[in-house]
Design a protein around this motif. Structure first.
Motif, PDB file in Angstrom:
ATOM      1  N   PRO A   5       0.964  -1.239   0.010  1.00 32.05           N
ATOM      2  CA  PRO A   5      -0.077   0.046  -0.017  1.00 32.05           C
ATOM      3  C   PRO A   5       0.853   1.196  -0.073  1.00 32.05           C
ATOM      4  N   ALA A   6       0.528   1.952  -0.905  1.00 27.41           N
ATOM      5  CA  ALA A   6       1.273   3.593  -0.938  1.00 27.41           C
ATOM      6  C   ALA A   6       0.263   4.431  -0.611  1.00 27.41           C
ATOM      7  N   LEU A   7       0.731   5.472   0.268  1.00 30.98           N
ATOM      8  CA  LEU A   7      -0.108   6.645   0.649  1.00 30.98           C
ATOM      9  C   LEU A   7      -0.086   7.774  -0.428  1.00 30.98           C
ATOM     10  N   PHE A   8      -0.993   8.041  -1.027  1.00 30.70           N
ATOM     11  CA  PHE A   8      -0.855   9.037  -1.922  1.00 30.70           C
ATOM     12  C   PHE A   8      -1.568  10.269  -1.492  1.00 30.70           C
ATOM     13  N   GLU A   9      -0.756  11.325  -1.054  1.00 31.51           N
ATOM     14  CA  GLU A   9      -1.444  12.747  -0.442  1.00 31.51           C
ATOM     15  C   GLU A   9      -1.137  13.841  -1.303  1.00 31.51           C
ATOM     16  N   SER A  10      -2.238  14.675  -1.412  1.00 38.30           N
ATOM     17  CA  SER A  10      -2.289  15.653  -2.294  1.00 38.30           C
ATOM     18  C   SER A  10      -1.368  16.742  -1.846  1.00 38.30           C
ATOM     19  N   ASP A  11      -0.743  17.325  -2.817  1.00 44.90           N
ATOM     20  CA  ASP A  11       0.263  18.485  -2.248  1.00 44.90           C
ATOM     21  C   ASP A  11      -0.376  19.823  -2.630  1.00 44.90           C
ATOM     22  N   LYS A  12      -0.953  20.186  -1.859  1.00 51.79           N
ATOM     23  CA  LYS A  12      -1.581  21.644  -1.986  1.00 51.79           C
ATOM     24  C   LYS A  12      -0.883  22.730  -2.222  1.00 51.79           C
ATOM     25  N   GLU A  13       0.421  22.847  -1.904  1.00 50.71           N
ATOM     26  CA  GLU A  13       1.343  23.914  -2.343  1.00 50.71           C
ATOM     27  C   GLU A  13       1.726  23.839  -3.820  1.00 50.71           C
ATOM     28  N   ALA A  14       2.241  22.402  -3.974  1.00 47.85           N
ATOM     29  CA  ALA A  14       2.814  22.271  -5.611  1.00 47.85           C
ATOM     30  C   ALA A  14       1.990  21.670  -6.473  1.00 47.85           C
ATOM     31  N   GLY A  15       0.940  21.189  -5.922  1.00 48.03           N
ATOM     32  CA  GLY A  15       0.216  20.277  -6.826  1.00 48.03           C
ATOM     33  C   GLY A  15       0.619  18.962  -7.003  1.00 48.03           C
ATOM     34  N   ASP A  23       5.232   0.942   4.883  1.00 47.42           N
ATOM     35  CA  ASP A  23       5.944  -0.474   5.108  1.00 47.42           C
ATOM     36  C   ASP A  23       7.401  -0.333   5.327  1.00 47.42           C
ATOM     37  N   PHE A  24       7.768   0.718   4.628  1.00 43.10           N
ATOM     38  CA  PHE A  24       9.455   0.768   4.426  1.00 43.10           C
ATOM     39  C   PHE A  24       9.632   2.176   5.190  1.00 43.10           C
ATOM     40  N   SER A  25      11.057   2.061   5.834  1.00 40.94           N
ATOM     41  CA  SER A  25      11.388   3.011   6.765  1.00 40.94           C
ATOM     42  C   SER A  25      11.626   4.593   5.956  1.00 40.94           C
ATOM     43  N   PHE A  26      11.953   4.509   4.831  1.00 40.36           N
ATOM     44  CA  PHE A  26      12.270   5.635   4.105  1.00 40.36           C
ATOM     45  C   PHE A  26      11.789   5.687   2.612  1.00 40.36           C
ATOM     46  N   GLY A  27      11.722   6.708   1.996  1.00 41.46           N
ATOM     47  CA  GLY A  27      11.562   6.773   0.490  1.00 41.46           C
ATOM     48  C   GLY A  27      10.089   7.613   0.087  1.00 41.46           C
ATOM     49  N   VAL A  28      10.307   8.412  -0.593  1.00 41.70           N
ATOM     50  CA  VAL A  28       9.353   9.209  -1.039  1.00 41.70           C
ATOM     51  C   VAL A  28       9.381   9.833  -2.394  1.00 41.70           C
ATOM     52  N   THR A  29       8.401   9.965  -3.075  1.00 35.80           N
ATOM     53  CA  THR A  29       8.127  10.272  -4.683  1.00 35.80           C
ATOM     54  C   THR A  29       7.085  10.936  -5.005  1.00 35.80           C
ATOM     55  N   GLN A  30       6.860  11.765  -6.051  1.00 33.08           N
ATOM     56  CA  GLN A  30       5.876  12.541  -6.501  1.00 33.08           C
ATOM     57  C   GLN A  30       5.699  12.457  -7.862  1.00 33.08           C
ATOM     58  N   GLY A  31       4.232  12.925  -8.171  1.00 33.39           N
ATOM     59  CA  GLY A  31       3.779  12.974  -9.636  1.00 33.39           C
ATOM     60  C   GLY A  31       2.951  14.017  -9.684  1.00 33.39           C
ATOM     61  N   GLU A  32       3.053  14.715 -10.654  1.00 35.87           N
ATOM     62  CA  GLU A  32       1.989  15.963 -11.219  1.00 35.87           C
ATOM     63  C   GLU A  32       0.357  15.584 -11.226  1.00 35.87           C
TER      64      GLU A  32
END
Length: 144
Positions: A5-15, A23-32
């Protein structure tokens, strides 16, 4: 099939969306867009699992998080098979040298079977699963 499971959160500032894997202790990514964020999440998952394999650590069990902010992400089929082979090997208690001996191959080839960045052939993976008393079964499903 390993699905995390991946948590997808809206980035209100950058979009767009910011994606993390609880489930993993690190790692973040993003997409438009959601589609771009899903593709980036799959790439991040590959990196996270490859890192655990390289450090000879168990893969975390996928949690059962459910909400509208979570989406299940999986690896491409070849990398998924490699990750499952790694899990089966870890569960077997064998050393890499023991598995190599069972397969009649050099120990360095075992490392390639677990390497998510190396293109192994399906018959090599089937042989390794067989040496661990496992069988490969392929299933095709309708895309969601």
């Amino acid at each position: 099939m390993l699905q995390y499971p991946a948590l997808f959160e809206s980035d209100k500032e950058a979009g767009g969306y910011v994606v993390t894997f609880p489930d993993f202790s690190f790692g973040v990514t993003q997409g438009e867009t959601l589609e771009e964020a899903m593709a980036m999440a799959a790439d991040l998952l590959k990196i996270l699992i490859a890192d655990r394999i390289e450090r000879n650590l168990d893969l975390p069990r996928p949690s059962k998080r459910r909400s509208r902010h979570y989406r299940l992400v999986s690896l491409p089929a070849l990398q998924d098979a490699k990750a499952m082979l790694y899990q089966a090997w870890r569960a077997s208690g064998l050393r890499k040298a023991d598995l190599a001996r069972r397969l009649g191959i050099p120990k360095s080839n075992i490392d390639r079977l677990f390497d998510l960045h190396h293109d192994s052939r399906l018959e090599q993976l089937e042989g390794a699963f067989g040496a661990l008393h496992r069988k490969v079964v392929i299933e095709v499903r309708t895309a969601a």
